[in-house]
Enzyme design. Structure first.
Site: not given
Ligand code: HEM
Ligand code: FES
Lengths: 354, 320, 202
Positions: A230, A272
């Site tokens: 993604r 990313e």
């Molecule tokens: C399993 C592995 C994953 C890790 C380690 C991970 C880690 C993270 C982290 C650390 C953040 C930042 C949170 C903060 O503000 O502190 C984030 C944001 C986010 N993640 Fe994940 N994530 C994972 C998988 C996913 C998946 C599968 C989705 C699918 C929907 C997802 C959707 C999002 C979204 C929408 C954001 C906000 C990003 C933005 O607007 O910049 N993540 N994720």
């Protein structure tokens, strides 16, 4: 491990991601930039697709994309780790998953880029050669004492992008190892040990939309041999890979130094490419977060991207612009981009030429 | 499941371990190495049983460090639907088969200070792989293995040879039984408990541990249900707009697959939750056999797990 | 992440219950300040726990001291401790020597609950195996994301990091491993522009 070695491939750029910010994309790199918007607007969704090989030359051509920034990015990682060793942590029970990742990266690199990497195996006695970084290492697979550092740190110092490893238990995923030096403002040291909903806690809107519930359910059933990917994106001033909360008081002020004259050069779209891979021996899920940066000046050289990016930024909800940290410069960004949007329709998909 | 999640293999060994259990070894058709796997993982074996496609899940029992092949053990069930009979009677060395990539729904918690394993009968198989893995990682573990008698107690000799004092055998016919209350009392804080075997044993172990104050997060169990046989019934699919007949020795999931419907699954044994379907209409009794749905969901007849559950009545409509 | 979500949606924020008796072979109880009242209520409701109970009590940073009340409860072991730091070696030793079946109860400030939970996880207990009750001061333990120093008993938001001196705002994002909330520089983008502090955590 020495980064300055006799082997020099002019393919790899010599550039910096801090100080004088000499980072630049070649025309080839601009052309293959992973522009993440298939449509003219953007909202969070469970945007996952199979991680299969894509168009030759594109960032999807290989399982792991090694590009012209490889050597300089690895040098930047070493610099960040020297300043703050806490950016790489692995809880003790994640060592096996670290070996899984080491095996995956070495095998894929050697198979897909034989001109740069080689791996030979005599049962568990392995020989790894990384020519661009000048590394020649003989070690015993699964024996930590034969490597200069843990397997996870060892291999992620040699692969672009951040990496996290998630243990799976109690119907959840737990972030319990990470190499995080090119993050969009989140702290591994703070998040390590959290589960899927906990580390995503700060994200606006998506919880209420049920996105994380659905994504987690999908990931728990992620199968070996069927990785998915993604995109995520944000905005960064200057090509700074290390936008860490740790150093926020140092890079935060740069947001106030944008002007209509310098914004095209200094404001970057940060994309990313995130992959999700089930690891075999540990049953952990590996999450490589590969960061690509492009200046707005370079981005608008592709008319479709320029038009679309203007429309995306114009319509993105304020909650997202605030969370992503560009709300204060949004008007200036829109002013800049509006000059490249004549209102013409854009074709579906993200490829620049279609 | 998509293509990359399956492996084409050749059967290289079929060994009668005792009068009820056969062991099978698979290697890759293309001569390559098998993917590594984690102790506790299973593979889904695809069988063509005289035109009926059967998919059964079996725990991988070989050493996870050995990527030259996978081994499983199959206990013959003479009253079942035929999957195990097919494996026993139809599968011969040299045969080509298709199996899934490993899936682990019974993983080790590698944070544990100690792993306490309790096996009943053929429930030993996932532990064989887990112990090999723990042994090479240098973790602390102990196995308590109950079986009917010496003849049917598979693999005890090999396990003793490899793990010595860490494995304990109990033979029902010799009136030996696990002293569970005492065993659970003396475990150091941080021990995780794993149980695999017949339903009665799993319930006994888990309920005793809970009553003695073991936290839920330290308890792990796995029971593969063979899909039960039953009366034939019909199911209507509201999205695909077709009606599918489920035969008496076929699971609903198998019938859906035979009708060309791409239904999700992982365990095919009522444990993982992948195949869950919403029921939009039902004018009979849903025979819930899974461990997934809550008692309330089962009573409310809002969901069904097609891999094991059946239906008795005139009309069943599911969202698929 | 410069934006903080409201409490009720911050999914990393821990939830607490009330101390209720659990079945177990021994009962290890740690409390601070007003948490002592919850312990008294627990043991008075289930007096048969007393011969199996070991209590560690730390008077509150706000002066609340229920030592006399707890000492009189009749637990098998009662240990008063002046601070968590002074008690932590004992707590780790008791957990390290314990067997499965031990029940762990913690009552009092979030900072105490978090630190006992962290030590229990290190001893091998699942994070949700503790019985907890929040009582007394809502002051927070906050980790400065910049210098990594932890400031105890934070009541003001924003506040000045007791280690590096940066002006920090207090997020609701919570780390179980650190047993702390996150503090982030509030004037990073506009140095010197610090809003007046409010007493948010009483
Ligand atoms: C399993 C592995 C994953 C890790 C380690 C991970 C880690 C993270 C982290 C650390 C953040 C930042 C949170 C903060 O503000 O502190 C984030 C944001 C986010 N993640 Fe994940 N994530 C994972 C998988 C996913 C998946 C599968 C989705 C699918 C929907 C997802 C959707 C999002 C979204 C929408 C954001 C906000 C990003 C933005 O607007 O910049 N993540 N994720
Ligand atoms: S496939 Fe696992 S519950 Fe049905």
């Amino acid at each position: 491990m020495s980064l300055d070695d006799a082997f020099k491939d002019p393919f790899f750029r010599d550039e910096s991601f801090f100080g004088d910010f000499s980072y630049k994309n070649s025309p080839h790199a601009v052309n293959r930039f992973p522009f993440p918007f298939p449509e003219d607007d953007y909202m969070y969704s469970v945007n996952m697709e199979p991680h299969v090989k894509g168009r030759p030359g594109s960032i999807f051509e290989h399982y792991f994309d090694v590009d012209e920034h490889y050597v300089s990015e690895m040098r930047d990682r070493a610099r960040v780790l020297e300043q703050d060793p806490l950016r790489c942590q692995s809880l003790p029970h994640m060592t096996l998953a670290g070996w899984d990742l080491l095996e995956l990266i070495m095998e894929k690199f050697a198979e897909e880029y034989p001109q740069w990497f080689a791996l030979t195996k005599d049962s568990n006695r392995w020989h790894w050669i990384n020519r661009p970084l000048g590394i020649d290492q003989k070690f015993t697979f699964l024996d930590e004492s034969t490597l200069p550092m843990g397997p996870f740190e060892y291999i992620t110092r040699q692969a672009q992008g951040d990496f996290t490893l998630q243990d799976q238990r109690e119907d959840n995923l737990w972030i319990e190892a990470g190499m995080v030096t090119s993050q969009a403002d989140w702290s591994l040291d703070f998040d390590i040990g959290m589960n899927f909903h906990e580390w995503h806690a700060p994200v606006p809107l998506a919880h209420q939309m049920g996105i994380f519930d659905r994504a987690l359910k999908f990931l728990l059933a992620l199968q070996h041999g069927a990785p998915v990917r993604r995109f995520n994106w944000t905005m960064t001033v200057d090509p700074l890979l290390d936008t860490s909360p740790e150093n926020y008081h140092k890079w935060g002020p740069t947001k106030t130094t944008l002007t209509p004259e310098n914004i095209g050069k200094r404001q970057h779209l940060r994309v990313e490419l995130q992959t999700l891979i089930r690891l075999p021996r540990s049953n952990a899920i590996c999450f490589p977060i590969r960061c690509y940066l492009i200046s707005m000046d370079d981005l608008v050289t592709r008319p479709k991207w320029a038009r679309r990016f203007h429309r995306v930024i114009k319509t993105v909800p304020d909650e997202l612009a605030t969370y992503k940290g560009f709300i204060r410069n949004k008007p200036m960004i829109l002013d800049y981009l509006s000059k490249f949007d004549d209102g013409a329709p854009t074709s579906p998909g993200w490829w620049p030429e279609d | 499941m998509s293509g990359q999640t399956r492996l084409t293999v050749i059967v290289t060994e079929v060994v009668a371990v005792n009068s009820l259990i056969k062991r099978f070894r698979f290697v890759r058709e293309d001569g390559g190495l098998m993917p590594g796997f984690s102790g506790g993982a299973h593979t889904v074996v695809e069988m063509d049983d005289n035109g009926t496609r059967r998919l059964n899940a079996y725990s991988l029992m070989s050493d996870p460090a050995d990527t030259s092949g996978y081994e499983i053990s199959v206990r013959r069930d003479d009253t079942g639907r035929g999957g195990s009979l097919f494996m026993h009677n139809g599968v011969k060395p040299g045969m080509k088969m298709v199996i899934s990539q490993p899936v682990n729904l019974f993983g080790l918690d590698l944070r544990a200070k100690k792993h306490l394993m309790i096996a009943g009968g053929i429930g030993i198989t996932p532990f064989i792989a887990q112990m090999a893995q723990l042994d090479s990682l240098g973790h602390r573990f102990e196995l308590h293995y109950a079986m009917r008698d010496r003849e049917l107690g598979a693999y005890m000799k090999e396990l003793s040879a490899r793990h010595g004092e860490r494995v304990h055998a109990y033979y029902d016919l010799e009136k030996q039984a696990i002293d569970l209350a005492n065993l659970l009392k003396i475990q150091p804080l941080g021990t995780h408990l794993y149980v695999c075997g017949p339903k009665g044993m799993i319930n006994w172990v888990l309920s005793t541990a809970k009553a003695m104050g073991w936290p839920k997060g330290a308890l792990h169990s796995e029971e593969f249900l063979a899909p039960p046989v039953g009366e034939a019934f019909k199911v209507e699919l509201s999205r695909s707009k077709i009606t599918v007949e489920v035969g008496p020795t076929q699971s609903m999931l198998e019938a859906l697959e035979a009708a060309g419907v791409d239904a999700p699954y992982l365990c095919r044994g009522g444990a993982c939750g992948q195949c869950e379907c919403r029921v939009t209409a039902s004018d009979g009794e849903i025979l819930h056999y899974d461990h997934w749905l809550s008692d309330e969901q089962k009573a409310a007849k809002t969901h069904i797990m097609p891999c094991v559950s059946r239906f008795k009545g005139e009309r069943l409509v599911i969202e698929l | 992440m410069s934006q903080t979500q409201a409490d009720e949606v911050m999914k990393s924020r821990p939830l607490y219950g009330t101390l209720t008796p659990k079945q177990g072979s021994s009962h290890f109880i740690v409390a601070d300040g007003e948490g002592g009242d919850a312990v008294a209520a627990l043991l008075n409701a289930a007096p048969d726990m007393k011969p199996l109970a070991h209590i560690v009590y730390i008077p509150g940073a706000n002066g609340t001291d229920l030592t006399a009340l707890l000492e009189g409860l009749g637990a098998r072991v009662f240990h008063p401790a002046p601070s968590y730091a002074s008690a932590s070696q004992r707590i780790r030793k008791v957990l390290g020597d314990a067997h499965m079946g031990l029940q762990l109860y913690v009552a009092g400030t979030e900072g105490l609950i978090g630190q006992v939970q962290r030590d229990a996880i290190a001893a091998g207990l699942p994070h949700d195996a503790l019985t907890t009750e929040q009582r007394g001061s809502k002051a927070r333990r906050v980790q400065c994301v910049h210098c990594k120093g932890i400031t105890e008993n934070v009541t003001l938001d924003p506040f000045v990091c007791s280690h590096c001196g940066l002006n920090l705002f207090v997020r609701d994002h919570y780390s179980r491993r650190l047993a702390a909330f996150q503090g982030v520089c509030i004037d990073a983008e506009d140095p010197g522009e610090v809003p007046p502090s409010e007493e948010r955590f009483k």
